[in-house]
Design a protein around this motif. Sequence first.
Motif, short mmCIF file in Angstrom:
data_model
loop_
_atom_site.label_atom_id
_atom_site.label_comp_id
_atom_site.label_asym_id
_atom_site.label_seq_id
_atom_site.Cartn_x
_atom_site.Cartn_y
_atom_site.Cartn_z
N LEU A 21 0.86 -1.18 0.00
CA LEU A 21 0.00 0.00 0.00
C LEU A 21 0.89 1.23 0.00
CD1 LEU A 21 -2.84 -0.95 2.53
CD2 LEU A 21 -2.88 -1.03 0.03
N LEU A 22 1.15 1.76 -1.16
CA LEU A 22 2.09 2.86 -1.31
C LEU A 22 1.54 4.14 -0.70
CD1 LEU A 22 3.22 2.21 -4.99
CD2 LEU A 22 4.34 1.46 -2.87
N GLU A 23 2.38 4.81 0.08
CA GLU A 23 2.04 6.10 0.68
C GLU A 23 0.77 6.04 1.54
OE1 GLU A 23 4.03 8.91 -2.80
OE2 GLU A 23 1.86 8.66 -2.76
N ARG A 24 0.61 4.92 2.23
CA ARG A 24 -0.54 4.74 3.11
C ARG A 24 -0.10 4.43 4.54
NH1 ARG A 24 -2.19 6.95 -0.50
NH2 ARG A 24 -3.83 6.38 -2.01
N SER A 25 1.12 4.82 4.90
CA SER A 25 1.63 4.48 6.23
C SER A 25 0.78 5.09 7.34
CB SER A 25 3.09 4.94 6.37
OG SER A 25 3.92 4.25 5.47
N ALA A 26 0.43 6.37 7.18
CA ALA A 26 -0.36 7.03 8.22
C ALA A 26 -1.75 6.41 8.31
CB ALA A 26 -0.46 8.53 7.93
N ALA A 27 -2.38 6.15 7.16
CA ALA A 27 -3.73 5.59 7.17
C ALA A 27 -3.75 4.20 7.81
CB ALA A 27 -4.27 5.51 5.74
N ALA A 265 5.26 13.44 21.92
CA ALA A 265 5.37 12.79 20.62
C ALA A 265 4.10 12.03 20.25
CB ALA A 265 6.57 11.85 20.60
N ASP A 266 3.31 11.64 21.24
CA ASP A 266 2.05 10.94 20.95
C ASP A 266 1.05 11.85 20.23
OD1 ASP A 266 2.65 8.40 22.08
OD2 ASP A 266 2.33 9.22 24.08
N LEU A 267 1.25 13.14 20.33
CA LEU A 267 0.29 14.09 19.79
C LEU A 267 0.41 14.27 18.29
CD1 LEU A 267 0.42 16.81 22.61
CD2 LEU A 267 -1.04 14.80 22.43
N TRP A 268 1.24 13.46 17.64
CA TRP A 268 1.36 13.53 16.17
C TRP A 268 0.03 13.27 15.50
CZ3 TRP A 268 0.08 9.75 12.66
CH2 TRP A 268 -0.16 8.48 13.17
N LEU A 269 -0.88 12.56 16.18
CA LEU A 269 -2.15 12.18 15.55
C LEU A 269 -3.24 13.26 15.66
CD1 LEU A 269 -3.91 11.37 18.22
CD2 LEU A 269 -2.83 9.16 17.93
N LEU A 270 -2.97 14.36 16.34
CA LEU A 270 -3.99 15.41 16.48
C LEU A 270 -4.52 15.91 15.14
CD1 LEU A 270 -2.78 17.63 19.48
CD2 LEU A 270 -4.40 15.71 19.48
N VAL A 281 -5.97 19.79 7.52
CA VAL A 281 -4.97 18.90 8.10
C VAL A 281 -3.56 19.48 8.00
CG1 VAL A 281 -3.87 16.63 7.85
CG2 VAL A 281 -6.36 16.84 7.77
N ALA A 282 -3.21 20.08 6.86
CA ALA A 282 -1.85 20.58 6.64
C ALA A 282 -1.46 21.62 7.69
CB ALA A 282 -1.72 21.15 5.23
N ALA A 283 -2.39 22.53 8.00
CA ALA A 283 -2.09 23.56 9.00
C ALA A 283 -1.86 22.93 10.37
CB ALA A 283 -3.23 24.58 9.06
N TRP A 284 -2.64 21.91 10.69
CA TRP A 284 -2.45 21.22 11.98
C TRP A 284 -1.15 20.45 12.02
CZ3 TRP A 284 -4.76 21.20 16.68
CH2 TRP A 284 -5.92 21.96 16.80
N GLN A 285 -0.77 19.84 10.91
CA GLN A 285 0.51 19.14 10.88
C GLN A 285 1.67 20.09 11.09
OE1 GLN A 285 0.08 17.22 7.05
NE2 GLN A 285 -0.37 15.23 7.99
N TRP A 409 4.40 6.14 14.68
CA TRP A 409 4.78 7.28 13.84
C TRP A 409 4.97 6.83 12.39
CZ3 TRP A 409 7.21 12.40 14.29
CH2 TRP A 409 6.78 13.08 15.44
N PRO A 410 4.29 7.45 11.42
CA PRO A 410 4.54 7.13 10.01
C PRO A 410 5.99 7.48 9.64
CG PRO A 410 2.49 8.37 10.27
CD PRO A 410 3.20 8.43 11.59
N PRO A 411 6.64 6.64 8.87
CA PRO A 411 8.05 6.91 8.52
C PRO A 411 8.28 8.27 7.87
CG PRO A 411 7.44 4.68 7.90
CD PRO A 411 6.17 5.36 8.34
N GLU A 412 7.34 8.71 7.01
CA GLU A 412 7.55 9.99 6.35
C GLU A 412 7.47 11.15 7.33
OE1 GLU A 412 3.21 8.69 5.66
OE2 GLU A 412 5.22 7.79 5.62
N LEU A 413 6.64 11.04 8.36
CA LEU A 413 6.57 12.09 9.37
C LEU A 413 7.84 12.09 10.22
CD1 LEU A 413 5.05 14.31 10.89
CD2 LEU A 413 3.98 12.52 12.28
N ARG A 414 8.31 10.92 10.60
CA ARG A 414 9.55 10.83 11.37
C ARG A 414 10.70 11.45 10.57
NH1 ARG A 414 9.69 5.82 11.82
NH2 ARG A 414 9.07 5.48 13.98
N GLN A 415 10.77 11.13 9.29
CA GLN A 415 11.84 11.67 8.46
C GLN A 415 11.75 13.18 8.35
OE1 GLN A 415 14.49 10.23 7.28
NE2 GLN A 415 15.19 12.13 6.30
N ALA A 416 10.54 13.72 8.22
CA ALA A 416 10.37 15.17 8.10
C ALA A 416 10.83 15.88 9.37
CB ALA A 416 8.91 15.50 7.81
#
Length: 463
Positions: A21-27, A265-270, A281-285, A409-416
């Motif tokens: 499932l490409l680019e679906r880590s967060a989902a 760090a748990d609050l990444w899902l807010l 979502v983008a503004a919250w991220q 944590w999704p890998p792409e978020l960790r990397q960012a």
Amino acid sequence: MQPLPTPDRLRALIARLEAGLLERSAAVRLALLAALAGEHVLLIGPPGTAKSELARRLHLAFADARYFERLLTRFSVPEELFGPLSLAALEEDRYERLIDGYLPTAGIAFLDEVFKANSAILNALLTLLNEREFDNGVQRLAVPLISVVGATNEVPHEEGLRAFHDRFLVRVPVAPVSDAQFAALLTLTPPASVPTHPLRRDELESLRQAAASVTLPDPVLRALQAARGFAQEQALPVSDRRWRQTVALLRVQATSEGRTSVDEADLWLLPYVLPERPEQVAAWQAWVIDTLMACPSTQRPSLQRAVEAFERQLQIETSADQDDGEAGKLSLARAIARGDDDHAREGATITRLVAERLEERLRPRYSPVHVAARVAQVDELLQRLTDEHRRLEASRAQVHAMLRHRLWWPPELRQAVLQRHDDACVRMSAWVERTRAVREGFAGLPVDEALVAAPPLPIALEA
């Protein structure tokens, strides 16, 4: 109480769920985490973005959980979801449905185009999703529902659908695969479909019971208070019930990682539980990364201006105005040294020596007091930059250690997040080196011991 599923087991489960499932880590992570907490997930995106595939895989993560799937339209009837009426019961004047194999007996359910259902279906779903109960005739039955995955192309705007929309605690935008992964999509090989070691219901109960005792430290409470303030700034209404459900989700996240308290760090899902619409979502991220994760900005205008101001001043003081006559001689000597004729080449060495001597004579001279003052001014900035660089390095090490073993944590978020820290450290290191070079430049200014001068005025730094 049964033993809790280990983080390694959950990590292996996540890996199997997201394979292919490409680019679906967060989902994937959010859907599984929501199911562990007994919450429902809404996937928002166009058709053909693997929403139904994710739900089917989620079902395989739970042992003995029946699966139910329906595409809803405005013409859907309750029988499609809740089962047909029992003719035998009608003969006895009882209004009951044959629910076996339908939604009331499912553990994981996928409802596509969930907001297109009519009010009769939505009203029945409200009780089933929130209370885990279903009214079958005169009896109210407890249902074995773990989680409902809803899907929609867009979030409804109708006020009458707000209550149903609010039943989905986790709301995840899904988009088509990006250009960067398009080739991988075309050559993708379907993975094995059955996850290893599916979770049992007694394990779910143990996990939720353990989560109830997870603590919320003061820093997390302050962070949630700040999140509430940000929601108010965005004119985003968040109900008290949603805040409490969010905290329960945070506790399950911490428990599943073997921790007894929630951390920042748990609050990444807010961004996936508080916003109402995908465009929010983008503004919250960005807010979570900048504020809660304390990611340093790579743009530090005041420090950059300070470094550049000292560099300009050094350039000025190493190229002070020269006497016109002497400057003319120097220009002539340089021209001769660069000449192409035979005579110029024969005398190149002599001419070069002459030019060097003229340059030495024309170099401005400064008093020892001036040089010492400039070096002291640079040292002050250099100390400030060095201290900031050490602070950034320590912060980067702390974040690396915090995120190294994070399960959700999704890998792409960790990397960012890690990249932000790395970039800030690299830029600060570059400014330190530039400032050291400036210090060497001021320290190497030609000195005339006979000159007597007051210390120069401090270099003006732009605000």
